[in-house]
Design a protein around this motif. Structure first.
Motif, PDB file in Angstrom:
ATOM      1  N   ASP A 167      55.899  -7.877  59.464  1.00  0.00           N
ATOM      2  CA  ASP A 167      54.678  -7.079  59.559  1.00  0.00           C
ATOM      3  C   ASP A 167      54.959  -5.726  60.205  1.00  0.00           C
ATOM      4  N   GLU A 168      55.654  -5.753  61.331  1.00  0.00           N
ATOM      5  CA  GLU A 168      55.947  -4.498  62.035  1.00  0.00           C
ATOM      6  C   GLU A 168      56.912  -3.628  61.233  1.00  0.00           C
ATOM      7  N   GLU A 169      57.845  -4.233  60.544  1.00  0.00           N
ATOM      8  CA  GLU A 169      58.760  -3.460  59.699  1.00  0.00           C
ATOM      9  C   GLU A 169      57.996  -2.771  58.571  1.00  0.00           C
ATOM     10  N   CYS A 170      57.020  -3.450  58.006  1.00  0.00           N
ATOM     11  CA  CYS A 170      56.184  -2.837  56.958  1.00  0.00           C
ATOM     12  C   CYS A 170      55.424  -1.649  57.522  1.00  0.00           C
ATOM     13  N   ARG A 171      54.816  -1.832  58.689  1.00  0.00           N
ATOM     14  CA  ARG A 171      54.072  -0.726  59.305  1.00  0.00           C
ATOM     15  C   ARG A 171      54.991   0.443  59.630  1.00  0.00           C
ATOM     16  N   ASP A 172      56.195   0.170  60.122  1.00  0.00           N
ATOM     17  CA  ASP A 172      57.141   1.243  60.431  1.00  0.00           C
ATOM     18  C   ASP A 172      57.507   2.035  59.178  1.00  0.00           C
ATOM     19  N   ALA A 173      57.733   1.340  58.077  1.00  0.00           N
ATOM     20  CA  ALA A 173      58.071   2.023  56.822  1.00  0.00           C
ATOM     21  C   ALA A 173      56.914   2.908  56.362  1.00  0.00           C
ATOM     22  N   VAL A 174      55.705   2.410  56.473  1.00  0.00           N
ATOM     23  CA  VAL A 174      54.530   3.172  56.043  1.00  0.00           C
ATOM     24  C   VAL A 174      54.285   4.349  56.984  1.00  0.00           C
ATOM     25  N   ARG A 175      54.537   4.169  58.280  1.00  0.00           N
ATOM     26  CA  ARG A 175      54.351   5.259  59.255  1.00  0.00           C
ATOM     27  C   ARG A 175      55.182   6.497  58.899  1.00  0.00           C
ATOM     28  N   ARG A 176      56.330   6.284  58.321  1.00  0.00           N
ATOM     29  CA  ARG A 176      57.192   7.432  57.965  1.00  0.00           C
ATOM     30  C   ARG A 176      56.548   8.323  56.909  1.00  0.00           C
ATOM     31  N   GLU A 177      55.551   7.801  56.229  1.00  0.00           N
ATOM     32  CA  GLU A 177      54.898   8.554  55.151  1.00  0.00           C
ATOM     33  C   GLU A 177      53.444   8.900  55.478  1.00  0.00           C
ATOM     34  N   ILE A 178      53.099   8.981  56.753  1.00  0.00           N
ATOM     35  CA  ILE A 178      51.720   9.257  57.154  1.00  0.00           C
ATOM     36  C   ILE A 178      51.136  10.493  56.468  1.00  0.00           C
ATOM     37  N   PRO A 179      51.870  11.600  56.320  1.00  0.00           N
ATOM     38  CA  PRO A 179      51.278  12.763  55.643  1.00  0.00           C
ATOM     39  C   PRO A 179      50.779  12.444  54.233  1.00  0.00           C
ATOM     40  N   LEU A 180      51.456  11.560  53.546  1.00  0.00           N
ATOM     41  CA  LEU A 180      51.045  11.146  52.206  1.00  0.00           C
ATOM     42  C   LEU A 180      49.641  10.533  52.229  1.00  0.00           C
ATOM     43  N   PHE A 181      49.346   9.762  53.249  1.00  0.00           N
ATOM     44  CA  PHE A 181      48.039   9.115  53.350  1.00  0.00           C
ATOM     45  C   PHE A 181      46.946  10.106  53.720  1.00  0.00           C
ATOM     46  N   ARG A 238      41.186   3.515  50.924  1.00  0.00           N
ATOM     47  CA  ARG A 238      42.356   2.705  51.256  1.00  0.00           C
ATOM     48  C   ARG A 238      43.282   3.463  52.205  1.00  0.00           C
ATOM     49  N   ALA A 239      43.495   4.754  51.928  1.00  0.00           N
ATOM     50  CA  ALA A 239      44.336   5.575  52.802  1.00  0.00           C
ATOM     51  C   ALA A 239      43.756   5.626  54.215  1.00  0.00           C
ATOM     52  N   TYR A 240      42.431   5.752  54.297  1.00  0.00           N
ATOM     53  CA  TYR A 240      41.753   5.775  55.600  1.00  0.00           C
ATOM     54  C   TYR A 240      42.039   4.489  56.376  1.00  0.00           C
ATOM     55  N   PHE A 241      41.888   3.339  55.734  1.00  0.00           N
ATOM     56  CA  PHE A 241      42.109   2.065  56.421  1.00  0.00           C
ATOM     57  C   PHE A 241      43.577   1.858  56.784  1.00  0.00           C
ATOM     58  N   ILE A 242      44.471   2.366  55.973  1.00  0.00           N
ATOM     59  CA  ILE A 242      45.898   2.306  56.308  1.00  0.00           C
ATOM     60  C   ILE A 242      46.161   3.127  57.559  1.00  0.00           C
ATOM     61  N   LEU A 243      45.637   4.346  57.606  1.00  0.00           N
ATOM     62  CA  LEU A 243      45.843   5.214  58.767  1.00  0.00           C
ATOM     63  C   LEU A 243      45.238   4.606  60.029  1.00  0.00           C
ATOM     64  N   ARG A 244      44.078   4.000  59.918  1.00  0.00           N
ATOM     65  CA  ARG A 244      43.466   3.333  61.079  1.00  0.00           C
ATOM     66  C   ARG A 244      44.333   2.168  61.548  1.00  0.00           C
ATOM     67  N   ALA A 245      44.845   1.388  60.623  1.00  0.00           N
ATOM     68  CA  ALA A 245      45.682   0.239  60.979  1.00  0.00           C
ATOM     69  C   ALA A 245      46.970   0.684  61.665  1.00  0.00           C
ATOM     70  N   LEU A 246      47.421   1.885  61.352  1.00  0.00           N
ATOM     71  CA  LEU A 246      48.641   2.408  61.952  1.00  0.00           C
ATOM     72  C   LEU A 246      48.381   3.054  63.309  1.00  0.00           C
ATOM     73  N   GLY A 247      47.099   3.097  63.721  1.00  0.00           N
ATOM     74  CA  GLY A 247      46.766   3.645  65.034  1.00  0.00           C
ATOM     75  C   GLY A 247      46.622   5.149  65.055  1.00  0.00           C
ATOM     76  N   GLU A 248      46.357   5.738  63.893  1.00  0.00           N
ATOM     77  CA  GLU A 248      46.166   7.181  63.854  1.00  0.00           C
ATOM     78  C   GLU A 248      44.914   7.580  64.630  1.00  0.00           C
ATOM     79  N   ASP A 249      44.861   8.824  65.049  1.00  0.00           N
ATOM     80  CA  ASP A 249      43.769   9.373  65.842  1.00  0.00           C
ATOM     81  C   ASP A 249      42.440   9.220  65.103  1.00  0.00           C
TER      82      ASP A 249
END
Length: 97
Positions: free
Chosen positions: A44-58, A73-84
């Motif tokens: 789970d954390e490895e998946c989140r780390d991989a997605v975090r590298r592409e935050i600008p895309l979201f 979907r992008a909004y919920f991904i960013l929220r799950a990653l702890g974005e501001d």
């Protein structure tokens, strides 16, 4: 592969939406069952780390919503990653997403 497809491929609307949907499932921890059965508890954390590298895309998708529903979907991904959350709310409020 999902991230590469979003970044480098011209995807049809339904395919693009599905890719965002799959990524959302991964950052929300829905890979847990697979991880537990394979003995790989940190997936789970490895998946989140991989997605975090592409935050600008979201953020780009949230602003453009090139496919109906993918901005959400992008909004919920960013929220799950702890974005501001204030930044996310501003992007949504300004009518960009």
């Amino acid at each position: 592969m999902l991230l590469l497809a979003l970044e480098h491929e011209r995807l049809s609307g339904p395919t693009r939406y599905r890719v965002f949907d799959l990524l959302m499932a991964r950052v929300h921890g829905e890979a847990k069952f697979t991880a537990e059965t394979s003995g790989h508890r940190d997936i789970d954390e490895e998946c989140r780390d991989a997605v975090r590298r592409e935050i600008p895309l979201f953020y780009q998708e949230l602003a453009a919503e090139s496919t109906l529903g993918s901005g959400e979907r992008a909004y919920f991904i960013l929220r799950a990653l702890g974005e501001d959350t204030a930044r996310l709310a501003e992007v949504r409020k300004s009518g960009l997403g």
